[in-house]
Design a protein around this motif. Structure first.
Motif, PDB file in Angstrom:
ATOM      1  N   TRP A   1     -16.432 -13.954 -27.387  1.00  0.00           N
ATOM      2  CA  TRP A   1     -15.658 -12.689 -27.356  1.00  0.00           C
ATOM      3  C   TRP A   1     -16.681 -11.386 -27.158  1.00  0.00           C
ATOM      4  O   TRP A   1     -16.325 -10.485 -26.275  1.00  0.00           O
ATOM      5  N   GLN A   2     -17.764 -11.676 -27.738  1.00  0.00           N
ATOM      6  CA  GLN A   2     -18.686 -10.565 -28.026  1.00  0.00           C
ATOM      7  C   GLN A   2     -19.222 -10.002 -26.507  1.00  0.00           C
ATOM      8  O   GLN A   2     -19.206  -9.058 -25.880  1.00  0.00           O
TER       9      GLN A   2
ATOM     10  N   THR B   1      -5.651 -15.903 -33.357  1.00  0.00           N
ATOM     11  CA  THR B   1      -6.682 -16.691 -33.417  1.00  0.00           C
ATOM     12  C   THR B   1      -6.255 -18.113 -33.731  1.00  0.00           C
ATOM     13  O   THR B   1      -6.645 -19.230 -33.121  1.00  0.00           O
TER      14      THR B   1
ATOM     15  N   MET C   1     -12.426  -9.100 -35.439  1.00  0.00           N
ATOM     16  CA  MET C   1     -12.226 -10.231 -34.542  1.00  0.00           C
ATOM     17  C   MET C   1     -13.058 -11.508 -35.303  1.00  0.00           C
ATOM     18  O   MET C   1     -13.929 -11.178 -36.265  1.00  0.00           O
TER      19      MET C   1
ATOM     20  N   PRO D   1     -11.123 -13.773 -26.394  1.00  0.00           N
ATOM     21  CA  PRO D   1     -11.707 -12.477 -25.763  1.00  0.00           C
ATOM     22  C   PRO D   1     -10.270 -11.630 -25.282  1.00  0.00           C
ATOM     23  O   PRO D   1      -9.582 -12.189 -24.456  1.00  0.00           O
TER      24      PRO D   1
ATOM     25  N   THR E   1     -11.826 -16.015 -31.967  1.00  0.00           N
ATOM     26  CA  THR E   1     -10.772 -15.076 -31.391  1.00  0.00           C
ATOM     27  C   THR E   1     -10.846 -15.100 -29.783  1.00  0.00           C
ATOM     28  O   THR E   1     -11.983 -14.929 -29.220  1.00  0.00           O
TER      29      THR E   1
ATOM     30  N   ILE F   1      -4.498 -10.349 -35.493  1.00  0.00           N
ATOM     31  CA  ILE F   1      -5.712 -11.061 -34.798  1.00  0.00           C
ATOM     32  C   ILE F   1      -5.983 -12.476 -35.431  1.00  0.00           C
ATOM     33  O   ILE F   1      -6.171 -13.419 -34.758  1.00  0.00           O
TER      34      ILE F   1
ATOM     35  N   LEU G   1     -13.483  -3.655 -32.957  1.00  0.00           N
ATOM     36  CA  LEU G   1     -13.326  -5.462 -32.845  1.00  0.00           C
ATOM     37  C   LEU G   1     -14.348  -6.145 -33.538  1.00  0.00           C
ATOM     38  O   LEU G   1     -13.782  -7.228 -34.161  1.00  0.00           O
ATOM     39  N   SER G   2     -15.325  -5.586 -33.856  1.00  0.00           N
ATOM     40  CA  SER G   2     -16.400  -6.272 -34.830  1.00  0.00           C
ATOM     41  C   SER G   2     -16.122  -6.389 -36.085  1.00  0.00           C
ATOM     42  O   SER G   2     -16.039  -7.333 -36.883  1.00  0.00           O
TER      43      SER G   2
ATOM     44  N   TRP H   1      -4.195  -8.578 -25.293  1.00  0.00           N
ATOM     45  CA  TRP H   1      -3.951 -10.227 -25.498  1.00  0.00           C
ATOM     46  C   TRP H   1      -2.649 -10.340 -24.994  1.00  0.00           C
ATOM     47  O   TRP H   1      -1.718  -9.831 -25.475  1.00  0.00           O
TER      48      TRP H   1
END
Lengths: 153, 129
Positions: free
Chosen positions: A37-38, A150, A79, A85, A83, A146, A75-76, A100
């Motif tokens: 995702w990053q 996930t 997530m 992206p 998870t 989230i 997000l950091s 999403w």
């Protein structure tokens, strides 16, 4: 080693903008084994930072570096490594929204700032009730959303 | 604040340009659709710009005319009636570059924008613009 997506982003958009975005982020872009995702989010945001004023034809503002940083920061914090992206979309006011629409879940979070997030969440399997509100500081509810996203296969 | 123009019928189509960066894949439906953020009032304004399909046609215009100068945009349509069910008012606001230019005025909640996004029909879909 950088991921393919990240290498593509760097080669397409050049390092200077990338380094600017990376300043102050809670993780290094050069870390090994970046979660998928990053690198995908980096790539998407780099593209959106290239948009000129009026990119939507209705007078939209340019996406700011601070908006990009706020999105990364949020997000950091939320997530998990696996998870899926999100799709990152620009808004006419110059900030970013992560979305999403998968696994029978619709989740949209517009990051207005590091601590103000406008959330829409709908689980079509009804494990968590619908959420439509602006969250400030306490992002516990969003974290639960989230986690569900996930964990659901 | 302007008044709702009842000469614009509920079934009338309103066209909205959607830039490619505001098109999202929806795996739940298997379709590409505009993000809810594509149906937002212009920054700092009370209204969202659209084009009235019948007025455009009446003056000899075609949907493609609306995106001719915007190569990264597609065109989506919602009905005036749908916007009114979300407490919007609809009225003509002719401008030099678009005689069919129309305003959809009112507060657009996240739920309202999401409904517009889900109900929108592609007139010029992605990959065909």
């Amino acid at each position: 080693m950088r991921s393919n997506a990240l290498s593509y982003a760097l080669s397409t958009h050049g390092c200077s903008g990338y380094q600017t975005i990376n300043e102050g982020l809670p993780f290094s872009i050069f870390e090994q084994s970046l979660p998928v995702w990053q690198s995908e989010v980096y790539s998407q945001i780099l593209k959106l930072l290239q948009l000129e004023e009026n990119w939507d034809s209705y007078g939209a503002k340019k996406i700011s570096i601070s908006a990009a940083k706020a999105m990364f920061s949020v997000l950091s914090n939320l997530m998990l490594d696996d998870t899926p992206p999100p799709t990152i979309v620009p808004t006419s006011s110059g900030v970013l929204q992560a979305e999403w629409h998968t696994r029978n879940i619709d989740l949209e979070m517009e990051v207005i700032s590091d601590s103000v997030i406008d959330v829409y969440f709908e689980d079509h399997n009804s494990q968590i009730s619908k959420i439509e509100e602006e969250l400030r500081v306490d992002l516990t509810k969003l974290g639960e959303c989230i986690k569900l996203l996930t964990s659901r296969a | 604040m302007c008044a709702d123009d009842d000469s614009i019928l509920d079934d009338d189509n309103l066209y909205r340009r959607v830039p490619d960066v505001q098109i999202v894949p929806d795996d739940n439906t298997g379709e590409l659709r505009p993000t809810s953020k594509a149906f937002q009032n212009e920054s700092g304004q009370k209204a969202m710009s659209v084009s009235h399909a019948l007025k455009l046609e009446k003056h000899g215009g075609k949907p493609h005319d609306l995106i001719r100068n915007y190569p990264h945009c597609c065109l989506a349509s919602i009905t005036a009636g749908l916007t009114r069910t979300h407490n919007q008012i609809v009225y003509y606001d002719e401008i030099e570059e678009d005689i069919s230019h129309t305003h959809v005025e009112g507060k657009k909640t996240k739920g309202c924008r999401r409904t517009f996004s889900k109900q929108a029909v592609w007139i010029i879909p992605p990959n065909s613009a």
